[in-house]
Design an enzyme around this catalytic site. Structure first.
Site, PDB file in Angstrom:
ATOM      1  N   LYS A  71       0.893  -1.190  -0.098  1.00  0.00           N
ATOM      2  CA  LYS A  71       0.066  -0.003  -0.037  1.00  0.00           C
ATOM      3  C   LYS A  71       0.726   1.343  -0.005  1.00  0.00           C
ATOM      4  O   LYS A  71       0.369   2.307  -0.585  1.00  0.00           O
ATOM      5  CB  LYS A  71      -0.827  -0.084   1.143  1.00  0.00           C
ATOM      6  CG  LYS A  71      -1.931   1.279   1.253  1.00  0.00           C
ATOM      7  CD  LYS A  71      -2.793   1.186   0.295  1.00  0.00           C
ATOM      8  CE  LYS A  71      -3.433   2.786   0.322  1.00  0.00           C
ATOM      9  NZ  LYS A  71      -4.620   2.783   1.313  1.00  0.00           N
ATOM     10  N   LYS A 100      -0.392  11.604   5.751  1.00  0.00           N
ATOM     11  CA  LYS A 100       0.062  10.703   6.657  1.00  0.00           C
ATOM     12  C   LYS A 100       0.657   9.444   6.002  1.00  0.00           C
ATOM     13  O   LYS A 100       1.708   8.947   6.499  1.00  0.00           O
ATOM     14  CB  LYS A 100      -1.188  10.317   7.492  1.00  0.00           C
ATOM     15  CG  LYS A 100      -1.028   9.006   8.571  1.00  0.00           C
ATOM     16  CD  LYS A 100      -1.563   7.514   8.167  1.00  0.00           C
ATOM     17  CE  LYS A 100      -2.784   7.477   7.710  1.00  0.00           C
ATOM     18  NZ  LYS A 100      -3.013   6.100   7.295  1.00  0.00           N
TER      19      LYS A 100
END
Length: 292
Positions: A166, A234
């Site tokens: 990811k 983030k």
């Protein structure tokens, strides 16, 4: 299946709703109360939600949030029993994922990291794409849940490889979109009509899934959050931290991270990450204008 779904945010709520629609018995918990889901049982704590569940599925904001949900006060750990499965669709640190997995495995609990790609629209439509790390038989057990929430599952290897994948995926998304946004800004500054530029982009090797998806929103100047800038920032920081652990240099992403930092300082953190374009426009003294 009996599923405890923890985290009812922008992605988690539609995912849990699709589990309910598919006929699964769902209990939910969210850090902020008041996000009850019709057809699901709302719990007062992660531990209560997980009690009696076969699967605990998490979709929360960051690494610390996952740790708190699992091991904090009234965390799921106290309700875990042998044979249960913990699945995490948050995007968090791969090394932390390994630590969390080892801790729950000591209780005879299986752990799967299953972050996904796709927007809020994909979550609502049950067309997310999952990248999973874990044991093949455990993923097979989770197949009905994956099918309810998404259209494809890619098994990337053992525990933590889903998270590692990811980060690699979001690295590419951030860089591709930044290139697109900078190209629109430069073209506008040099007097190129964006409505003439876009057909060329779509007809050439420059075309990408990122551009296909984001261009209609950009052309309408719609920066409502399909994926908030604060979450992409983030993920960028997670990627840079993982790269530092692995002694890998990512100079392109380091430059993009600075753009996201400044965009957040400008107050755009809750807009879609496509709003980084507005910072480039401000620096250039122009506004990209298109026709949707």
């Amino acid at each position: 299946m009996r599923v405890a779904f923890l985290g009812m945010g922008i992605m988690g709520r539609p995912m849990a709703a699709n589990l309910v629609k598919a006929g699964h018995e769902v209990s939910t918990w969210n850090r902020t109360p008041g996000k009850d889901l019709e057809g699901a049982r709302a719990a007062f704590s992660p531990a209560e939600a997980a009690r009696g569940a076969e699967v605990v599925w998490m979709c929360v904001s960051d690494t610390k949030a996952v740790e708190n949900v699992l091991f904090g006060p009234s965390g799921t750990e106290e309700s875990l029993t042998e044979g249960m499965i913990v699945a995490d669709s948050s995007t968090i640190s791969p090394s932390a994922t390994l630590r969390f997995a080892e801790r729950v495995k000591a209780r005879g609990v299986h752990y799967v990291d299953a972050p996904m790609t796709g927007s809020k629209i994909a979550a609502e439509g049950g067309s997310l794409i999952f990248m999973a790390g874990g044991e093949e038989p455990v993923l097979a057990t989770l197949a009905p849940l994956f099918q309810a929430m998404g259209k494809q599952v890619f098994h990337m290897g053992d525990t933590s490889k889903g998270q590692a994948t990811k980060l690699a995926m979001n690295l590419q998304i951030a860089l591709i979109y930044e290139g697109f946004a900078e190209a629109l800004t430069l073209a506008t500054k040099l007097g190129v009509d964006i409505n003439r530029l876009m057909p060329l982009v779509q007809a050439s090797m420059v075309r990408s899934g990122v551009v296909d998806y984001k261009a209609p929103f950009v052309m309408k100047r719609d920066f409502s959050p399909n994926f908030p800038l604060r979450l992409m920032l983030k993920d960028i920081n997670l990627t840079l931290a993982a790269a530092k652990e692995a002694r890998v240099r990512l100079p392109g992403l380091e430059a993009v991270e600075e753009v996201y930092d400044l965009a957040a300082e400008e107050g755009h953190q809750d807009l879609d990450y496509a709003a980084t374009l507005t910072l480039l426009e401000k620096w250039a003294g122009i506004e990209v204008k298109g026709v949707a």
